[in-house]
Motif scaffolding. Sequence first.
Motif, mmCIF file in Angstrom:
data_model
loop_
_atom_site.group_PDB
_atom_site.id
_atom_site.type_symbol
_atom_site.label_atom_id
_atom_site.label_comp_id
_atom_site.label_asym_id
_atom_site.label_seq_id
_atom_site.Cartn_x
_atom_site.Cartn_y
_atom_site.Cartn_z
ATOM 1 N N ASP A 32 10.782 119.721 -8.208
ATOM 2 C CA ASP A 32 10.807 119.842 -9.660
ATOM 3 C C ASP A 32 9.433 120.309 -10.129
ATOM 4 O O ASP A 32 8.409 119.904 -9.564
ATOM 5 C CB ASP A 32 11.136 118.493 -10.313
ATOM 6 C CG ASP A 32 12.602 118.101 -10.158
ATOM 7 O OD1 ASP A 32 13.448 119.011 -10.279
ATOM 8 O OD2 ASP A 32 12.892 116.923 -9.931
ATOM 9 N N PRO A 33 9.393 121.151 -11.140
ATOM 10 C CA PRO A 33 8.090 121.661 -11.594
ATOM 11 C C PRO A 33 7.245 120.564 -12.219
ATOM 12 O O PRO A 33 7.755 119.684 -12.914
ATOM 13 C CB PRO A 33 8.475 122.727 -12.627
ATOM 14 C CG PRO A 33 9.822 122.305 -13.128
ATOM 15 C CD PRO A 33 10.504 121.688 -11.949
ATOM 16 N N LYS A 34 5.950 120.607 -11.946
ATOM 17 C CA LYS A 34 5.004 119.663 -12.556
ATOM 18 C C LYS A 34 3.920 120.480 -13.249
ATOM 19 O O LYS A 34 3.285 121.328 -12.635
ATOM 20 C CB LYS A 34 4.391 118.743 -11.497
ATOM 21 C CG LYS A 34 5.386 117.786 -10.850
ATOM 22 C CD LYS A 34 4.694 116.861 -9.861
ATOM 23 C CE LYS A 34 5.680 115.893 -9.226
ATOM 24 N NZ LYS A 34 5.025 114.998 -8.240
ATOM 25 N N TRP A 35 3.732 120.208 -14.529
ATOM 26 C CA TRP A 35 2.767 120.965 -15.307
ATOM 27 C C TRP A 35 1.524 120.117 -15.558
ATOM 28 O O TRP A 35 1.626 118.920 -15.819
ATOM 29 C CB TRP A 35 3.377 121.378 -16.643
ATOM 30 C CG TRP A 35 4.716 122.026 -16.501
ATOM 31 C CD1 TRP A 35 5.929 121.452 -16.723
ATOM 32 C CD2 TRP A 35 4.992 123.358 -16.059
ATOM 33 N NE1 TRP A 35 6.940 122.342 -16.466
ATOM 34 C CE2 TRP A 35 6.399 123.522 -16.053
ATOM 35 C CE3 TRP A 35 4.182 124.429 -15.680
ATOM 36 C CZ2 TRP A 35 7.005 124.704 -15.678
ATOM 37 C CZ3 TRP A 35 4.797 125.610 -15.303
ATOM 38 C CH2 TRP A 35 6.178 125.746 -15.313
ATOM 39 N N PRO A 36 0.349 120.701 -15.433
ATOM 40 C CA PRO A 36 -0.875 119.960 -15.752
ATOM 41 C C PRO A 36 -0.824 119.432 -17.182
ATOM 42 O O PRO A 36 -0.179 120.020 -18.055
ATOM 43 C CB PRO A 36 -1.972 121.024 -15.594
ATOM 44 C CG PRO A 36 -1.392 122.044 -14.666
ATOM 45 C CD PRO A 36 0.075 122.065 -14.965
ATOM 46 N N GLU A 37 -1.488 118.321 -17.402
ATOM 47 C CA GLU A 37 -1.444 117.677 -18.721
ATOM 48 C C GLU A 37 -1.855 118.659 -19.818
ATOM 49 O O GLU A 37 -2.902 119.293 -19.756
ATOM 50 C CB GLU A 37 -2.381 116.463 -18.740
ATOM 51 C CG GLU A 37 -2.315 115.679 -20.044
ATOM 52 C CD GLU A 37 -3.211 114.460 -20.020
ATOM 53 O OE1 GLU A 37 -3.306 113.780 -21.052
ATOM 54 O OE2 GLU A 37 -3.811 114.183 -18.951
ATOM 55 N N GLY A 38 -1.017 118.768 -20.809
ATOM 56 C CA GLY A 38 -1.276 119.651 -21.932
ATOM 57 C C GLY A 38 -0.659 121.023 -21.793
ATOM 58 O O GLY A 38 -0.429 121.713 -22.791
ATOM 59 N N MET A 39 -0.362 121.434 -20.552
ATOM 60 C CA MET A 39 0.170 122.780 -20.354
ATOM 61 C C MET A 39 1.599 122.900 -20.847
ATOM 62 O O MET A 39 2.060 124.005 -21.151
ATOM 63 C CB MET A 39 0.095 123.169 -18.886
ATOM 64 C CG MET A 39 0.448 124.629 -18.649
ATOM 65 S SD MET A 39 0.283 125.140 -16.931
ATOM 66 C CE MET A 39 0.945 126.809 -17.038
ATOM 67 N N GLU A 40 2.310 121.773 -20.942
ATOM 68 C CA GLU A 40 3.687 121.847 -21.433
ATOM 69 C C GLU A 40 3.745 122.396 -22.854
ATOM 70 O O GLU A 40 4.782 122.894 -23.302
ATOM 71 C CB GLU A 40 4.351 120.471 -21.374
ATOM 72 C CG GLU A 40 3.756 119.420 -22.282
ATOM 73 C CD GLU A 40 2.551 118.716 -21.686
ATOM 74 O OE1 GLU A 40 2.038 117.780 -22.324
ATOM 75 O OE2 GLU A 40 2.140 119.093 -20.571
#
Length: 285
Positions: A134-142
């Motif tokens: 599952d994709p994981k985005w760095p904090e804030g990148m969402e």
Amino acid sequence: MIENKKAHKFGMVIDLDKCTGCGACMVSCMSENNVPFKEDESDKKLSITWMRVYKLTNGKSFPETEIAYLPRPCQHCGGIGDHGHSPCVSVCPATATDYGYDTGIVSQIYTRCFGCRYCMGACPYHARHFNWWDPKWPEGMENYLSPNVSPRMRGVVEKCSFCYHRYQLAREQAIVEDREIEEMEYQTACTTACPAGAIVFGDLNNPAHKVHQIVKPDPHPDPMNHKVVGKSRNPKVFRLLERLGTNPKVYYMSDREWVRKAGDNYLKGEWENVKTHHGASSSHG
């Protein structure tokens, strides 16, 4: 094949003599389509890149060395005879990938895909990628994700869509205003991001579009090879592995013969045989 006289056939031409290999098309594609990335991108077998830039060389030593860069998105094949039976579409048991007869775009429906990866095995261009996590985005990148493209879950295959969401937006606006879509209303992210102007996108069926004027697609198949359709009449334009009859809608252009030769993956000595029996421009429009 479904007949539709008003059908579009969206495609692109990539000028390899203009491409500098900067990778702006890759970055813009990932940003536009919410393509996930991993903390460690050193293992390229697991990375996901809808648009990938390859490096080509003429194989000669300095000072005769020449380099070319070849961006490769999904080729959006029309299949043998251009009847819509693309290699990936033909093998998908879940109909998760389909051919749009009104656009010429090969779609990918993530909610139908159950990850058998038959399409990956069938694609001769290695243009499809499997989501192992599952994709994981760095904090804030969402906060920077595009709301027009859904992120994919693990266990499904994904690929270039010719930024189909942009087509949907342009089509809706054109319907409201009761008119046809203008050429510049629907452009892919890679096309607009290329600083060298190496990528041209448009409707191959529309003579007013620049992509049609460059490619000059031949509407009549070669009588000696009925499976190849849409071959370019421009001697500088070619398609990857055209001999397979996949009839891709991504065309490439170069003044250099060795680049055109590399694009069809000819073996040593084979190119000379092709020129002898079919003429120098037979395999490349």
